[in-house]
Write a protein that holds these residues in place. Structure first.
Motif, PDB file in Angstrom:
ATOM      1  N   PRO A 444      42.969  38.259 101.268  1.00  0.00           N
ATOM      2  CA  PRO A 444      41.473  38.394 100.967  1.00  0.00           C
ATOM      3  C   PRO A 444      40.854  39.276 101.906  1.00  0.00           C
ATOM      4  O   PRO A 444      41.079  39.363 103.045  1.00  0.00           O
ATOM      5  N   HIS A 445      39.853  40.142 101.360  1.00  0.00           N
ATOM      6  CA  HIS A 445      39.491  41.168 102.009  1.00  0.00           C
ATOM      7  C   HIS A 445      37.899  41.422 101.175  1.00  0.00           C
ATOM      8  O   HIS A 445      37.967  41.713 100.052  1.00  0.00           O
ATOM      9  N   GLY A 446      36.892  42.037 101.938  1.00  0.00           N
ATOM     10  CA  GLY A 446      35.799  42.497 101.367  1.00  0.00           C
ATOM     11  C   GLY A 446      35.928  43.871 100.482  1.00  0.00           C
ATOM     12  O   GLY A 446      36.979  44.453 100.962  1.00  0.00           O
ATOM     13  N   SER A 447      35.259  44.039  99.512  1.00  0.00           N
ATOM     14  CA  SER A 447      35.540  45.165  98.647  1.00  0.00           C
ATOM     15  C   SER A 447      34.308  45.539  98.159  1.00  0.00           C
ATOM     16  O   SER A 447      33.362  44.948  97.992  1.00  0.00           O
ATOM     17  N   SER A 448      34.320  46.845  97.864  1.00  0.00           N
ATOM     18  CA  SER A 448      33.406  47.688  97.135  1.00  0.00           C
ATOM     19  C   SER A 448      33.566  47.565  95.758  1.00  0.00           C
ATOM     20  O   SER A 448      32.505  48.051  94.801  1.00  0.00           O
ATOM     21  N   ALA A 449      34.634  47.090  95.181  1.00  0.00           N
ATOM     22  CA  ALA A 449      35.135  47.158  93.656  1.00  0.00           C
ATOM     23  C   ALA A 449      34.680  46.068  93.016  1.00  0.00           C
ATOM     24  O   ALA A 449      34.833  45.009  93.386  1.00  0.00           O
ATOM     25  N   VAL A 450      34.360  46.169  91.824  1.00  0.00           N
ATOM     26  CA  VAL A 450      33.801  45.204  90.683  1.00  0.00           C
ATOM     27  C   VAL A 450      34.653  45.165  89.356  1.00  0.00           C
ATOM     28  O   VAL A 450      34.695  46.617  88.942  1.00  0.00           O
ATOM     29  N   ARG A 451      35.429  44.282  88.862  1.00  0.00           N
ATOM     30  CA  ARG A 451      36.211  44.506  87.525  1.00  0.00           C
ATOM     31  C   ARG A 451      35.518  44.243  86.420  1.00  0.00           C
ATOM     32  O   ARG A 451      34.692  43.398  86.460  1.00  0.00           O
ATOM     33  N   LEU A 452      35.818  44.788  85.344  1.00  0.00           N
ATOM     34  CA  LEU A 452      35.118  44.724  84.092  1.00  0.00           C
ATOM     35  C   LEU A 452      36.206  43.985  83.050  1.00  0.00           C
ATOM     36  O   LEU A 452      37.372  44.310  82.969  1.00  0.00           O
ATOM     37  N   ARG A 453      35.630  43.149  82.454  1.00  0.00           N
ATOM     38  CA  ARG A 453      36.375  42.396  81.268  1.00  0.00           C
ATOM     39  C   ARG A 453      35.728  42.794  79.760  1.00  0.00           C
ATOM     40  O   ARG A 453      34.694  43.138  79.597  1.00  0.00           O
ATOM     41  N   THR A 454      36.536  42.440  78.876  1.00  0.00           N
ATOM     42  CA  THR A 454      36.311  42.938  77.534  1.00  0.00           C
ATOM     43  C   THR A 454      35.354  41.830  76.978  1.00  0.00           C
ATOM     44  O   THR A 454      34.709  42.304  75.762  1.00  0.00           O
ATOM     45  N   ARG A 455      35.075  40.665  77.458  1.00  0.00           N
ATOM     46  CA  ARG A 455      34.200  39.445  76.864  1.00  0.00           C
ATOM     47  C   ARG A 455      33.669  38.934  78.165  1.00  0.00           C
ATOM     48  O   ARG A 455      34.233  39.118  79.268  1.00  0.00           O
ATOM     49  N   PRO A 456      32.437  38.336  77.935  1.00  0.00           N
ATOM     50  CA  PRO A 456      31.938  37.517  78.960  1.00  0.00           C
ATOM     51  C   PRO A 456      32.434  36.146  79.446  1.00  0.00           C
ATOM     52  O   PRO A 456      32.024  35.114  79.062  1.00  0.00           O
ATOM     53  N   ASP A 457      33.812  36.510  79.889  1.00  0.00           N
ATOM     54  CA  ASP A 457      34.723  35.044  79.911  1.00  0.00           C
ATOM     55  C   ASP A 457      35.590  35.665  81.372  1.00  0.00           C
ATOM     56  O   ASP A 457      36.362  36.640  81.312  1.00  0.00           O
ATOM     57  N   ASP A 458      35.856  34.704  82.165  1.00  0.00           N
ATOM     58  CA  ASP A 458      36.654  34.623  83.347  1.00  0.00           C
ATOM     59  C   ASP A 458      38.248  35.117  82.852  1.00  0.00           C
ATOM     60  O   ASP A 458      38.877  35.683  83.788  1.00  0.00           O
ATOM     61  N   GLY A 459      38.385  34.638  81.743  1.00  0.00           N
ATOM     62  CA  GLY A 459      39.931  34.733  81.269  1.00  0.00           C
ATOM     63  C   GLY A 459      39.855  35.863  80.305  1.00  0.00           C
ATOM     64  O   GLY A 459      41.065  35.784  79.983  1.00  0.00           O
ATOM     65  N   ALA A 460      39.007  36.645  80.195  1.00  0.00           N
ATOM     66  CA  ALA A 460      39.214  37.642  79.160  1.00  0.00           C
ATOM     67  C   ALA A 460      39.778  38.849  79.602  1.00  0.00           C
ATOM     68  O   ALA A 460      39.881  39.135  81.013  1.00  0.00           O
ATOM     69  N   PRO A 461      40.645  39.749  78.923  1.00  0.00           N
ATOM     70  CA  PRO A 461      41.332  40.819  79.269  1.00  0.00           C
ATOM     71  C   PRO A 461      40.554  41.741  80.038  1.00  0.00           C
ATOM     72  O   PRO A 461      39.195  42.019  79.663  1.00  0.00           O
ATOM     73  N   LEU A 462      41.251  42.446  81.023  1.00  0.00           N
ATOM     74  CA  LEU A 462      40.534  43.524  81.735  1.00  0.00           C
ATOM     75  C   LEU A 462      40.399  44.562  80.909  1.00  0.00           C
ATOM     76  O   LEU A 462      41.158  44.710  79.933  1.00  0.00           O
ATOM     77  N   ILE A 463      39.197  45.517  80.781  1.00  0.00           N
ATOM     78  CA  ILE A 463      39.069  46.677  80.170  1.00  0.00           C
ATOM     79  C   ILE A 463      40.151  47.540  80.103  1.00  0.00           C
ATOM     80  O   ILE A 463      41.006  47.661  81.587  1.00  0.00           O
ATOM     81  N   GLN A 464      40.804  48.351  79.140  1.00  0.00           N
ATOM     82  CA  GLN A 464      42.064  49.273  79.291  1.00  0.00           C
ATOM     83  C   GLN A 464      41.290  50.566  79.426  1.00  0.00           C
ATOM     84  O   GLN A 464      40.328  50.987  78.694  1.00  0.00           O
ATOM     85  N   ASP A 465      41.965  51.441  79.881  1.00  0.00           N
ATOM     86  CA  ASP A 465      41.834  52.870  80.053  1.00  0.00           C
ATOM     87  C   ASP A 465      43.018  53.659  79.208  1.00  0.00           C
ATOM     88  O   ASP A 465      43.945  53.810  79.721  1.00  0.00           O
ATOM     89  N   PRO A 466      42.849  53.923  78.119  1.00  0.00           N
ATOM     90  CA  PRO A 466      44.090  54.647  77.166  1.00  0.00           C
ATOM     91  C   PRO A 466      44.310  55.884  77.635  1.00  0.00           C
ATOM     92  O   PRO A 466      45.436  56.392  77.317  1.00  0.00           O
ATOM     93  N   GLY A 467      43.660  56.649  78.448  1.00  0.00           N
ATOM     94  CA  GLY A 467      44.031  57.811  79.140  1.00  0.00           C
ATOM     95  C   GLY A 467      45.048  57.595  80.358  1.00  0.00           C
ATOM     96  O   GLY A 467      46.048  58.338  80.491  1.00  0.00           O
TER      97      GLY A 467
END
Length: 633
Positions: A444-467
């Motif tokens: 565990p470590h402090g971070s500047s990063a925040v992850r994004l999901r496809t729905r407002p749900d902790d179990g939802a998939p993460l956003i994908q980058d098709p590139g």
């Protein structure tokens, strides 16, 4: 249920060494500073100020720094200096030939006598291992070293902090007077301003401000720096040039001659980490078949080395437009090992350098103009998988911008149509994998990063980058996977809110993140946003603005336009940082003078499109300003 909730509110207390006073568990480090200062007759503000510069009062339990430093006082055991686990440099983004390495000279690597852990252990008559693992012993060791140095200087153990400047300057073992003076001045700046922080171990530490302290200091007599070094006077800087040479078989390396800012504006400063020890990078930057960058900053003491004149364009970002308009700064370190490499002295030296450059070249101090290598846009679709991810999620952007004198903060009310990503670095610890081995959880470590999901749900998939993942693979929690991440200081347009969840427009989709009011990871922001012009369903997104065909003179073939594999749809909005105009330089041949620059007249807008920046044509979009009233305090 009530009994459990009440018990959770009880703060445990511990008893100090005297047995007389109960100390809250989260104030124990504060008490250790008080007790050690009293024991060794060192002003507490001096001891705490030095410790703040050494580690920001963090313990980094069990993790030595790159030079083998331990604990809140960063006491150095040179026998324990760690070898990097990721000792090979990654392939670097270049516009020249294949990577290679050859021996080369490097500046003085810095062999001053640091705050010696073993000497401190002898002064305390304690085993070395205790100072590596026990914060109380570590703090006492730092106090003992300060007191011993003061005595060696023939000075009294004065209660006046102003009398300790010379002892403070000697503490980190800087190998030149300029670096030592900068260090001591930083310590006294902390003493005057005061500081408050929650450490990595959850300790609440406060140093009250004493604005009247003016140290009795010697005038530093540093070595005369080379005339070609462009550096603020308070930094220790040297020169190790990158070669501009023609190579056998055609081509040249490893940067471009230019006449900036006369022929092209300097709009950006790009923050990199080396992913290799600096000695290796000094070999790399002297290789004409490799990449180049303008400056390197050493981890151990923040020493700065310049390699390319600012007027010339170095090959550092993987995007020729960004190279032409930016200054590249490498920081010795590995993004997977931030506690060992991202030192406070490196942060401060870098911030001094960036402030100096930003003022000189009129670069705005915001995250659209001073950003990471991981924010550089891919110039074309086929380059997306090769773009870099440094300095990574553990670079403390919030602290860095504080040092720049441009703190990241709320600029609009919580209902604004734009938000700035701003997690509390110390407490915000998202899960990552791959720091030591692929798929294995990082500590565990402090971070500047925040992850994004496809729905407002902790179990939802993460956003994908098709590139990045054209085969449709999911984004992951790997420390190198940027596909679903945003970072502190980046600003986005709000797409929707639902309870504790906020959605932003991200790469053509809604990206959701949990943003509770009591512990927000994003705050209201005032911003200008772009959206497709009325009646237009979607518009292309570019990784570089190019001049229009009419701008190219006869004999210069127009560069082929290459939109990225993303689109900006009607109804979506993205924050814009500034206008930009396309430029192009034909660099097909080696020359002894700068090549002519093709300047376009068609304006673009730079936008925060996803984790990286991007560009859209001004003719395709409308612009509006969004904000909301700031809440009353």
């Amino acid at each position: 249920m009530c009994a459990t909730a009440s018990a959770a509110l009880v703060v445990p207390f511990l008893v100090d060494r005297s047995g007389d006073t109960a100390v809250p568990a989260d104030r124990l480090l504060q008490e250790e500073y008080r007790a050690a200062a009293e024991e060794f007759h060192v002003p507490r503000s001096v001891l705490m100020g030095v410790s703040y510069l050494q580690s920001r009062w963090d313990s980094h339990p069990g993790v030595p720094s790159v030079v083998g430093g331990y604990g809140p006082m960063h006491l150095v055991d040179t026998r324990e200096a760690p070898q990097p686990r990721h000792g090979q440099a990654r392939p670097r983004a270049t516009t020249a030939g294949p990577p290679a390495a050859r021996p080369g000279k490097s500046p003085d690597s810095g062999t001053g006598q640091p705050a010696d852990l073993r000497r401190a252990a002898r002064l305390l008559e304690l085993p070395d291992r205790q100072l590596r693992s026990d914060d109380a012993a570590n703090v006492r060791g730092g106090a003992a070293l300060l007191a011993a140095t003061q005595a060696e200087l023939g000075k009294p153990l004065s209660a006046d902090p102003a009398d300790w400047w010379d002892a403070v300057a000697r503490f980190p073992g800087s190998n030149d007077a300029v670096s030592a003076a900068a260090y001591a001045n930083d310590v006294y700046d902390v003493i005057r301003r005061g500081a408050r922080r929650t450490t990595d171990e959850g300790q609440e530490v406060v140093l009250a401000a004493t604005p009247g302290v003016r140290p009795h200091r010697a005038v530093p007599q540093g070595a005369q720096r080379p005339k070609n070094v462009e550096c603020p006077p308070e930094l220790s800087c040297s020169w190790l040039g990158a070669p501009y040479v023609e190579m056998d078989g055609g081509g040249y390396g490893n940067h471009d001659l230019a006449d900036r800012p006369k022929d092209q504006r300097i709009d950006y400063i790009v923050i990199h980490d080396t992913e290799a020890p600096l000695s290796s990078m000094f070999m790399t930057v002297q290789d004409p078949e490799e990449a180049s960058w303008h400056y390197s900053v050493r981890s151990s003491d923040g020493h700065v080395t310049q390699h390319v004149p600012i007027k010339d364009a170095s090959w550092h970002s993987g995007n020729q437009f960004v190279n032409a308009h930016s200054i590249g700064i490498e920081h010795e370190g590995f993004l997977r090992q931030p506690d060992a490499w991202y030192t406070e002295q490196m942060y401060r030296s870098s911030a001094r350098l960036v402030k100096y450059l930003a003022k000189k070249y009129k670069v705005p101090l915001d995250r659209q103009h001073v950003f990471g290598h991981d924010n550089v846009p891919s110039p074309t679709e086929d380059t997306i998988p090769d773009m870099h991810d440094d300095p990574g999620p553990f670079w403390d952007w919030r602290h860095y911008y504080d040092l720049l004198g441009a703190p990241l903060r709320e600029t609009a009310g919580p209902d604004s149509d734009a938000v700035m990503i701003l997690p509390d670095y110390v407490h915000y610890k998202p899960e990552f994998t791959g720091c030591v081995k692929g798929g294995v959880r990082c500590a565990p470590h402090g971070s500047s990063a925040v992850r994004l999901r496809t729905r407002p749900d902790d179990g939802a998939p993460l956003i994908q980058d098709p590139g990045r993942r054209p085969d449709g693979d999911d984004s992951t929690e790997d420390v190198d996977d940027l596909g679903s991440r945003v970072s502190a200081g980046q600003t986005f347009a709000v797409a929707e809110r639902r309870g504790d969840w906020t959605a932003i427009w991200f790469q053509g989709h809604k990206g959701w993140f949990r943003n509770p009011k009591d512990h927000p990871v994003a705050v209201g922001a005032r911003a200008s946003v772009v959206t497709p012009k009325q009646g237009v369903d979607e518009i292309p997104v570019f990784g570089r603005p190019l001049p229009e065909k009419e701008a190219y003179p006869e004999g210069v073939a127009p560069e082929t336009e290459s939109p990225l594999p993303y689109t900006l749809h009607a109804g979506q909005e993205y924050v814009t940082g500034a206008r930009a105009y396309g430029t192009y330089v034909d660099r097909s041949t080696f020359a002894q003078s700068p090549a002519p620059v093709v300047h376009g007249r068609e304006p673009y807008y730079e936008i925060q499109f996803d984790h990286r920046l991007a560009f859209v044509r001004a003719s395709d979009v409308d612009v509006r300003t969004v904000d909301a009233p700031m809440p009353k305090r």
